[in-house]
Write a protein that holds these residues in place. Structure first.
Motif, short mmCIF file in Angstrom:
data_model
loop_
_atom_site.label_atom_id
_atom_site.label_comp_id
_atom_site.label_asym_id
_atom_site.label_seq_id
_atom_site.Cartn_x
_atom_site.Cartn_y
_atom_site.Cartn_z
N ALA A 111 0.93 -0.92 -0.21
CA ALA A 111 0.01 0.03 -0.11
C ALA A 111 0.88 1.36 0.00
O ALA A 111 2.08 1.26 0.51
N LYS A 112 0.40 2.39 -0.77
CA LYS A 112 1.05 3.48 -0.62
C LYS A 112 0.96 4.43 0.53
O LYS A 112 -0.06 4.18 1.41
N LYS A 113 1.90 4.98 1.04
CA LYS A 113 1.73 5.99 2.10
C LYS A 113 0.66 6.95 1.84
O LYS A 113 0.58 7.56 1.08
N LEU A 114 -0.27 7.27 3.00
CA LEU A 114 -1.25 8.03 3.00
C LEU A 114 -0.42 9.56 3.16
O LEU A 114 0.30 9.75 3.96
N GLN A 115 -0.71 10.48 2.10
CA GLN A 115 -0.09 11.75 2.11
C GLN A 115 -0.85 12.98 2.92
O GLN A 115 -2.03 12.71 2.85
N ILE A 116 -0.47 13.91 3.27
CA ILE A 116 -1.01 14.88 4.20
C ILE A 116 -0.71 16.26 3.58
O ILE A 116 0.22 16.57 3.45
N THR A 117 -2.02 17.01 3.30
CA THR A 117 -1.73 18.46 3.14
C THR A 117 -2.07 19.23 4.54
O THR A 117 -3.14 18.81 5.21
N GLU A 118 -1.22 20.14 4.81
CA GLU A 118 -1.20 20.95 5.84
C GLU A 118 -2.10 22.05 5.77
O GLU A 118 -1.90 22.95 4.80
N THR A 119 -3.09 22.29 6.34
CA THR A 119 -4.10 23.46 6.21
C THR A 119 -3.59 24.81 7.09
O THR A 119 -4.27 25.88 7.13
N ALA A 120 -2.75 24.76 8.05
CA ALA A 120 -2.52 25.61 9.20
C ALA A 120 -2.28 27.35 8.49
O ALA A 120 -2.62 28.01 9.37
N LEU A 121 -1.82 27.32 7.33
CA LEU A 121 -1.46 28.59 6.77
C LEU A 121 -2.80 28.95 6.11
O LEU A 121 -2.87 30.26 5.53
N ARG A 122 -3.90 28.38 5.91
CA ARG A 122 -5.01 28.87 5.22
C ARG A 122 -6.39 28.48 6.26
O ARG A 122 -6.87 29.06 6.87
N ASP A 123 -7.06 27.33 5.95
CA ASP A 123 -8.03 27.01 6.37
C ASP A 123 -8.16 26.93 7.85
O ASP A 123 -9.47 27.10 8.49
N ALA A 124 -7.10 26.45 8.41
CA ALA A 124 -7.20 26.23 9.85
C ALA A 124 -7.39 27.41 10.69
O ALA A 124 -8.35 27.52 11.29
N HIS A 125 -6.83 28.55 10.41
CA HIS A 125 -7.01 29.80 11.02
C HIS A 125 -8.36 30.56 10.43
O HIS A 125 -8.71 31.49 10.92
N GLN A 126 -8.68 30.26 9.05
CA GLN A 126 -9.96 30.71 8.57
C GLN A 126 -11.07 30.10 9.41
O GLN A 126 -12.14 30.70 9.74
N SER A 127 -10.97 28.84 9.72
CA SER A 127 -12.19 28.24 10.43
C SER A 127 -11.98 28.61 12.03
O SER A 127 -13.42 28.53 12.40
N LEU A 128 -11.07 28.77 12.73
CA LEU A 128 -11.12 29.14 13.79
C LEU A 128 -10.74 30.67 14.25
O LEU A 128 -11.35 31.04 15.28
N PHE A 129 -10.19 31.30 13.79
CA PHE A 129 -9.53 32.52 13.79
C PHE A 129 -9.93 33.80 12.98
O PHE A 129 -9.02 34.63 12.92
N ALA A 130 -11.18 33.65 12.11
CA ALA A 130 -11.47 34.62 11.16
C ALA A 130 -10.38 35.06 10.29
O ALA A 130 -10.25 36.02 9.79
N THR A 131 -9.40 34.07 9.85
CA THR A 131 -8.28 34.33 8.92
C THR A 131 -7.66 35.62 9.07
O THR A 131 -7.21 36.30 8.11
N ARG A 132 -7.33 35.44 10.49
CA ARG A 132 -6.47 36.84 10.66
C ARG A 132 -5.07 36.69 10.94
O ARG A 132 -4.32 37.49 11.55
N MET A 133 -4.42 35.50 10.54
CA MET A 133 -3.08 35.26 10.67
C MET A 133 -2.31 36.04 9.39
O MET A 133 -2.54 35.76 8.32
N GLY A 134 -1.36 36.87 9.80
CA GLY A 134 -0.65 37.62 8.78
C GLY A 134 0.69 36.96 8.43
O GLY A 134 1.26 35.88 9.10
N ILE A 135 1.11 37.29 7.40
CA ILE A 135 2.40 36.79 7.00
C ILE A 135 3.56 36.77 7.70
O ILE A 135 4.37 35.91 8.13
#
Length: 490
Positions: free
Chosen positions: A2-26
């Motif tokens: 079986a192939k390894k399951l790959q992961i997309t990390e959302t910390a830089l977009r959807d995570a803070h959009q979902s929890l913190f109103a998309t307020r993380m700056g660069i």
């Protein structure tokens, strides 16, 4: 093997959009990017969705520059964005020439993977975006918005998947924006997709109902190739399942991820500091796991928006009625998935109906536009009485809505010629004319920091009373349906 399951990390977009109103700056992202780049992710989701709006409206940051800065520090990892098909990153349909230029610029800046979806799963509305992504040599990930209703069946989703494959998409995404996909449904759906479609399958779930980690396990057993996760300090609740939890849960399985938990902990510790300091003012209790989503299908971010607007009018006690009304309206509108912009349309109309004490006393223009077919074809049959009341003798359009639009780039370019220095400035104005003009003025005058200073320490109120009319009007940025969209789950 079986192939390894790959992961997309959302910390830089959807995570803070979902929890913190998309307020993380660069500036909060840059220090951790080299470590993120060494984790071994399939991709970093870091642009699109509400990030563009939040940059120009609240953060005083050029969203185009964000891509460049992240790309420079993550040379080993693909960058991914979320694109709303013909809506791009705004809340209306744009002409095909605008779509082409927008995709070109994002690709040139460094976006490798474009996840493209349509709120109604009217796949005519993503054709131009897919064509542009392929034209500029990037990866097109066609997404199906997952929801449940009498008309949303596995057979229908397989039909959608085949359409996306025939359209030329490189990857297929199942986009579960409300956390509705159960483990059993995931296993059955992914299994059938794998039997019928040859594309890699990417699964995106929110943790709103608390099921998503288990859903990922069954999806992996069915052969899913990639899943979206959020580092634990920005995960769970209405965000995605925690990256470390998924990595640990899959250990010992043939498809385990192979990612290093110690390296992930370093990333999580960093974002925990950001969440507790910079982002803390923008978190709400409405981001907690809420099993009610399985009944009302309202994403957590949408619930928080509804609660805020009702609270501002002293009507928070009406929230249960609004949620019930949403379910009724959704049925009458043909069961649209509740994702931008359909979530705003349904949510605002439901709020009006409840506040007025009379259903459809006021039919909002955006509701009329939906019924007219200006967002695409409703997934199911629309209530005929509502359709008649909204449109009268006018007939809904049956063509692709963008076919009704003339090329508009030259017109937009002329309108903002006094402030634009390049095509990217023109696109910023095209997405949000009023806010974009103010942003470009501040950029020209060197006062972008003032935008951030005015908004960094508070959650901007987006609901105001209009006492000039006979009813309580919900007005957000001059647009009826645009309710705190930067806090939407999608």
């Amino acid at each position: 093997m079986a192939k390894k399951l790959q992961i997309t990390e959302t910390a830089l977009r959807d995570a803070h959009q979902s929890l913190f109103a998309t307020r993380m700056g660069i500036e909060d992202m840059l220090p951790i990017l080299p470590k993120l780049d060494k984790i071994g992710y399939f991709s970093l989701e870091m642009w699109g969705g509400a990030t563009f709006d939040s940059c120009v409206r609240f953060l005083g940051e050029d969203p185009w520059e964000r891509i460049t800065k992240i790309k420079e520090k993550t040379p080993n990892t693909k960058l991914q964005m979320l694109l709303r098909g013909q809506n791009l990153l705004g809340y209306k349909h744009y002409s095909d020439d605008i779509v082409d230029i927008f995709v070109k610029l994002a690709a040139q800046r460094g976006i490798d993977i474009f996840r493209i979806f349509d709120a109604l799963n009217d796949l005519r509305n993503i054709e131009s975006s897919v064509k542009a992504v392929k034209k500029y040599g990037k990866t097109a990930e066609g997404a199906i918005s997952f929801t449940t209703s009498p008309i949303h069946t596995i057979e229908k989703y397989i039909e959608n998947a085949k359409q996306l494959e025939n359209m030329g998409c490189d990857i297929l995404c199942i986009k579960d924006m409300a956390g509705l996909l159960s483990p059993k449904e995931a296993y059955d759906l992914i299994s059938e997709i794998k039997r019928n479609v040859s594309l890699p399958v990417h699964l995106h779930c929110h943790y709103t109902s608390g099921m998503a980690t288990s859903t990922y396990l069954k999806a992996a057993e069915a052969g899913v190739d990639i899943v979206d996760c959020a580092i634990s300090s920005l995960g769970f609740r209405t965000s995605q399942p925690g990256t470390e939890s998924v990595v640990a849960s899959l250990r010992g399985f043939p498809f385990e991820t192979g990612l290093n938990l110690e390296k992930l902990k370093e990333v999580s510790d960093y974002f925990k500091t950001i969440a507790e300091s910079t982002l803390a003012p923008f978190g709400t209790k409405a981001t907690d796991v809420n099993i009610d989503v399985l009944i009302n299908q309202v994403p957590g971010g949408m619930i928080s928006n509804l609660a805020n607007q009702l609270k501002d009018q002293g009507k928070l006690d009406l929230l249960p009625q609004v949620l019930t009304e949403i379910a009724t309206i959704r049925k009458e509108l043909g069961y649209p998935p509740l994702v931008t912009p359909s979530s705003q349309i349904v949510g605002t109309q439901a709020t009006f109906n409840v506040l007025m004490g009379e259903r459809y006393k006021t039919i909002l223009q955006e509701t009329k536009n939906y019924l007219k077919g200006m967002y695409g074809m409703p997934p199911g049959k629309v209530d005929p009485t509502l359709l008649k009341n909204a449109l009268g003798d006018e007939k809904p359009v049956t063509c692709r809505p963008a076919d009704l639009l003339e090329p508009s780039y030259d017109k937009v370019k002329a309108e903002i010629a006094d402030l634009s220095n390049n095509e990217e400035d023109i696109m910023t104005y095209a997405m949000f004319p009023e806010v974009g003009r103010k942003f470009l003025e501040a950029k020209k005058n060197g006062t972008l920091n003032k935008i951030k200073d005015d908004n960094a320490k508070k959650i901007v109120k987006t609901v105001e009373k209009n006492l000039k009319s006979e009813y309580m009007k919900i007005k957000v940025n001059g647009n009826v349906y645009d309710i705190e969209v930067e806090k939407e789950a999608e």
